[in-house]
Write a protein that holds these residues in place. Structure first.
Motif, short mmCIF file in Angstrom:
data_model
loop_
_atom_site.label_atom_id
_atom_site.label_comp_id
_atom_site.label_asym_id
_atom_site.label_seq_id
_atom_site.Cartn_x
_atom_site.Cartn_y
_atom_site.Cartn_z
N GLU A 170 0.84 -1.22 -0.23
CA GLU A 170 -0.06 0.02 -0.06
C GLU A 170 0.89 1.53 -0.10
O GLU A 170 0.60 2.36 -0.69
CB GLU A 170 -0.96 0.05 1.31
CG GLU A 170 -1.90 1.16 1.32
CD GLU A 170 -2.70 1.29 0.23
OE1 GLU A 170 -3.24 2.70 -0.22
OE2 GLU A 170 -3.30 0.36 -0.53
N ALA A 171 1.97 1.12 0.59
CA ALA A 171 2.97 2.35 0.84
C ALA A 171 3.26 2.75 -0.53
O ALA A 171 3.55 4.00 -1.13
CB ALA A 171 4.02 2.24 1.96
N VAL A 172 3.90 1.94 -1.30
CA VAL A 172 4.22 1.68 -2.75
C VAL A 172 2.99 2.26 -3.70
O VAL A 172 3.43 3.37 -4.41
CB VAL A 172 4.98 0.57 -3.20
CG1 VAL A 172 5.30 0.49 -4.85
CG2 VAL A 172 6.12 0.23 -2.47
N ALA A 173 2.04 1.82 -3.52
CA ALA A 173 0.93 2.14 -4.29
C ALA A 173 0.49 3.65 -3.95
O ALA A 173 0.09 4.33 -4.98
CB ALA A 173 -0.34 1.11 -4.10
N GLU A 174 0.50 3.92 -2.77
CA GLU A 174 0.15 5.41 -2.40
C GLU A 174 1.21 6.31 -2.91
O GLU A 174 0.80 7.41 -3.27
CB GLU A 174 0.19 5.58 -0.85
CG GLU A 174 -0.31 6.96 -0.65
CD GLU A 174 -1.66 7.34 -0.86
OE1 GLU A 174 -1.87 8.60 -1.32
OE2 GLU A 174 -2.54 6.53 -1.20
N GLN A 175 2.44 5.94 -3.03
CA GLN A 175 3.33 6.81 -3.47
C GLN A 175 3.07 7.09 -5.11
O GLN A 175 3.22 8.29 -5.80
CB GLN A 175 4.48 6.40 -3.50
CG GLN A 175 5.71 7.21 -3.95
CD GLN A 175 7.34 6.65 -3.67
OE1 GLN A 175 7.48 5.48 -3.63
NE2 GLN A 175 8.31 7.45 -3.88
N MET A 176 2.64 6.07 -5.98
CA MET A 176 2.29 6.05 -7.14
C MET A 176 1.06 6.94 -7.22
O MET A 176 0.89 7.85 -8.46
CB MET A 176 2.08 4.66 -7.81
CG MET A 176 3.48 3.98 -7.95
SD MET A 176 4.82 4.72 -8.88
CE MET A 176 4.19 4.37 -10.69
N ARG A 177 0.02 6.88 -6.69
CA ARG A 177 -1.20 7.86 -6.81
C ARG A 177 -0.97 9.05 -6.55
O ARG A 177 -1.64 9.83 -7.26
CB ARG A 177 -2.20 7.05 -5.73
CG ARG A 177 -2.98 5.79 -6.19
CD ARG A 177 -3.84 5.20 -5.12
NE ARG A 177 -3.75 5.20 -3.94
CZ ARG A 177 -3.47 3.83 -3.37
NH1 ARG A 177 -3.53 2.85 -4.19
NH2 ARG A 177 -3.11 3.79 -2.15
N SER A 178 -0.01 9.31 -5.37
CA SER A 178 0.38 10.77 -5.31
C SER A 178 0.93 11.63 -6.30
O SER A 178 0.79 12.90 -6.53
CB SER A 178 1.39 10.84 -3.93
OG SER A 178 0.37 10.36 -2.78
N MET A 179 1.63 10.87 -7.01
CA MET A 179 2.43 11.26 -8.15
C MET A 179 1.52 11.70 -9.32
O MET A 179 1.27 12.69 -10.09
CB MET A 179 3.57 10.40 -8.75
CG MET A 179 4.71 10.29 -7.98
SD MET A 179 5.69 8.97 -8.43
CE MET A 179 6.41 9.56 -10.13
N ALA A 180 0.29 10.72 -9.44
CA ALA A 180 -0.52 10.96 -10.62
C ALA A 180 -1.51 12.03 -10.17
O ALA A 180 -1.95 12.81 -10.92
CB ALA A 180 -1.41 9.47 -10.87
N ARG A 181 -1.82 11.89 -8.87
CA ARG A 181 -2.96 13.06 -8.39
C ARG A 181 -2.17 14.46 -8.38
O ARG A 181 -3.03 15.38 -8.80
CB ARG A 181 -3.25 12.82 -6.93
CG ARG A 181 -4.08 11.70 -6.88
CD ARG A 181 -4.49 11.10 -5.29
NE ARG A 181 -5.18 9.85 -5.36
CZ ARG A 181 -5.44 9.41 -4.38
NH1 ARG A 181 -4.82 9.55 -3.27
NH2 ARG A 181 -6.30 8.12 -4.30
N ALA A 182 -0.80 14.50 -8.32
CA ALA A 182 -0.20 15.80 -8.52
C ALA A 182 -0.34 16.36 -9.85
O ALA A 182 -0.79 17.66 -10.13
CB ALA A 182 1.13 15.71 -8.16
N PHE A 183 -0.42 15.54 -10.79
CA PHE A 183 -0.74 15.62 -12.28
C PHE A 183 -2.23 16.14 -12.52
O PHE A 183 -2.60 17.16 -13.04
CB PHE A 183 -0.33 14.68 -13.18
CG PHE A 183 -0.75 15.10 -14.50
CD1 PHE A 183 -0.24 16.08 -15.59
CD2 PHE A 183 -1.89 14.23 -15.22
CE1 PHE A 183 -0.44 15.82 -16.77
CE2 PHE A 183 -2.14 14.22 -16.39
CZ PHE A 183 -1.42 15.24 -17.36
#
Length: 229
Positions: free
Chosen positions: A101-114
């Motif tokens: 979940e920690a890795v997935a959340e990092q990826m989601r955060s990057m996408a959401r910044a966009f």
């Protein structure tokens, strides 16, 4: 009330299944998926006691040869055996998911910044365990529908927003398209129709949904892009 609409849809699909002269596997799968969504939402919102929900599901399954009545108990019971993310409620299972979940959340955060800077509405839903839960909306979505980020991503609205964002007469059509797409494990689902904002104002829009699935082929997450026309 949208859940009454969902139940009516299920009753109509049940009637079609009872009338069929030959098996329709695709319709049967769609019915099962939609039924799971209904059960999960009823439990998420605590609108009915477990025994009453089991009785409702048994009525919906009565006469359907592809599902026996014990499925009602399993469907409702399965909800109590998982957390709000649709995962087993055990310490070992929770610990095993933490790193992923920690890795997935990092990826989601990057996408959401966009997504935060896009001029069109973007929303993300967790669909684990057939539980429809809104987890993110961008500023354009907030402006379009009139809800703050905090209220729209918190209970009970986070469980209801997808249903309430459609013009009432459009929900059934969208549900049929969406469930059919999920049954086929479609990665993209498209819909054109009318939506409804917080003020009750209807508008026409084009919705494109990007779906992800678990290794078992179950719905995991969706990212929706809505362009107002």
């Amino acid at each position: 009330d949208y859940l009454r609409s969902v139940k009516r849809d299920l009753q109509n699909w049940r009637a079609k299944l009872l009338e069929q002269s030959t098996p329709q596997p695709h319709l049967e799968i769609c019915f099962h998926i939609y039924l799971q969504v209904y059960v999960r939402q009823m439990r998420n919102l605590n609108l009915i006691k477990r025994a009453e929900l089991q009785a409702e599901v048994r009525d919906l399954l009565d006469g359907l040869e592809f599902m026996d009545l014990t499925s009602a108990d399993r469907l409702v019971g399965d909800v109590d055996a998982v957390d709000e993310e649709g995962q087993p409620q055990t310490d070992a299972a929770k610990a095993g998911r933490a790193k992923e979940e920690a890795v997935a959340e990092q990826m989601r955060s990057m996408a959401r910044a966009f997504y935060d800077h896009l001029p069109i509405s973007v929303s993300q839903y967790s669909l684990k365990g057939m539980s429809v839960r809104l987890t993110y909306v961008n500023p354009a979505h907030v402006a379009l529908f009139g809800y703050s980020f905090e209220e729209i991503t918190s209970p009970p609205l986070c469980h209801e927003h997808m249903f309430r964002s459609f013009y009432p007469s459009e929900w059934g059509r969208f549900a049929e398209i969406c469930v059919a797409g999920i049954a086929e494990r479609a990665e993209k689902i498209s819909f054109k129709g009318f939506f409804l904002n917080r003020a009750g104002q209807a508008f026409y829009g084009v919705l494109s949904i990007s779906m992800t699935y678990t290794e078992d082929g179950l719905p995991d997450m969706s990212t929706s892009f809505l362009q107002k026309c």
